[in-house]
Design an enzyme around this catalytic site. Structure first.
Site, short mmCIF file in Angstrom:
data_model
loop_
_atom_site.label_atom_id
_atom_site.label_comp_id
_atom_site.label_asym_id
_atom_site.label_seq_id
_atom_site.Cartn_x
_atom_site.Cartn_y
_atom_site.Cartn_z
N ASP A 59 0.84 -1.21 0.00
CA ASP A 59 0.00 0.00 0.00
C ASP A 59 0.87 1.25 0.00
O ASP A 59 0.60 2.24 0.69
CB ASP A 59 -1.00 -0.03 1.18
CG ASP A 59 -1.98 -1.19 1.03
OD1 ASP A 59 -2.10 -1.74 -0.09
OD2 ASP A 59 -2.62 -1.56 2.02
N GLU A 111 -10.75 -4.90 4.55
CA GLU A 111 -10.75 -5.70 3.31
C GLU A 111 -11.55 -7.00 3.38
O GLU A 111 -11.39 -7.87 2.52
CB GLU A 111 -9.32 -5.97 2.80
CG GLU A 111 -8.56 -4.71 2.40
CD GLU A 111 -8.96 -4.12 1.03
OE1 GLU A 111 -9.63 -4.81 0.23
OE2 GLU A 111 -8.59 -2.95 0.78
#
Ligand SMILES: NC(=[NH2+])NCCC[C@H](N)C(=O)O
Length: 304
Positions: free
Chosen positions: A130, A276
């Protein structure tokens, strides 16, 4: 544990390609999060969900990209600012913020709210880094940029709502890393974050790695934020995630990691985030159930 945990849901999926993670907070609640938390002696209050704009409502004439290739950046800002406000209000009330995603872009808001003037370390459990910026992203998805945003990498240095300057790279540890994009990899390698890949975990074992990651995150700072992306786990254990990557941590390693978060970070653990979970891709909600179990371990559940 004499602690009040405030659950904040963020049904956000604008930062990811596959829609469905917006249902994560419901799935996690349905799987029994509050009961798990109460069973370890915390008081659990539910702060409800943060409102997330629907992409269908967007004016089709407005450009969906900003800062180059970051999709839904304006909407992400709205959501993250609200998350930051809710998280910092929780801390101000003496409660512990537990944020449920949603895609990983919401971490930008959690970090902003959790730091709020306090130096903070982060342990980022994730298959991915990320660490993309709008310049390097191959997908345009902000969930692949959230850690870079928090650290003010590249153009994020000029985006005050995204950059949390009280988080220093030296206090950030990534655990479970196994999927970096080409240019993202260079950004990670040139940074001062500590990266513990699956290879490191294979070689040294999860307990050694998580202990070290927590030491990195807490060196010279008083508090640590733990961000648990369920794709850190192997997809055999956690199939309900938007961007699964084979070769992740096992069920038992994940529990050991969370037990260590409780033991080793202790009261320095100041916020926790579960992201997620994608119920559409899941099998009978097992990924959300596992997320609840792991949270219980992070809050002190143990065999004896
Ligand atoms: N938190 C996540 N699941 N991140 C996935 C990121 C995937 C890819 N690296 C991207 O930037 O698009």
């Amino acid at each position: 544990m004499d602690q009040t945990v405030r659950v904040l849901g963020v049904p956000m999926d604008l930062g990811a390609d596959r829609r469905g993670v917006d249902m994560g907070p419901s799935a996690i609640r349905y799987a029994g999060l509050a009961e798990e938390l109460e069973a370890v002696g915390t008081t659990c209050v539910d702060g409800g969900d943060i409102a997330v704009p629907r992409p269908e409502e967007r004016d089709p004439d407005t450009e969906p990209f900003e800062h180059g290739r970051a999709k839904y950046f304006r909407e992400t800002r709205e959501v993250c600012e609200d998350v930051a406000t809710a998280v910092s209000a929780t801390v101000a009330d003496g409660e512990f913020p537990l944020v449920l995603g949603g895609d990983h872009s919401i971490a930008i808001g959690t970090a902003a709210g959790a730091t709020n003037g306090r130096d903070t370390g982060i342990v980022w459990f994730d298959a991915h880094g990320d660490f993309n910026t709008p310049e390097t992203t191959p997908s345009g998805n902000v969930h692949g940029m959230s850690l870079a945003a928090i650290l003010g990498k590249g153009p994020f240095a000029e985006v005050p709502w995204a950059h949390s300057p009280r988080v220093r790279e030296e206090n950030v540890a990534l655990v479970g890393t196994r999927a970096l994009d080409e240019r993202e990899r260079d950004l990670v390698a040139d940074s001062d974050v500590s990266v513990y890949t699956m290879t490191d975990i294979d070689e040294r074992g999860i307990t050694d790695i998580v202990r070290e990651a927590l030491d990195v995150a807490t060196a010279g700072v008083s508090q640590v934020h733990v961000s648990l992306d369920m794709d850190c786990l192997d997809p055999d254990e956690a199939p309900g995630v938007g961007t699964p990557v084979r070769g992740g941590i096992t069920y038992r390693e994940a529990h050991a990691a969370m037990e260590l978060v409780h033991e080793h970070a202790g009261p320095r653990l100041s916020s926790f985030e579960l992201v997620e979970v994608n119920p559409i891709l899941d099998q009978h909600n097992r990924t959300a159930e596992l997320a609840c179990e792991l949270t219980a371990s992070a809050f002190g559940k143990s065999v004896l």
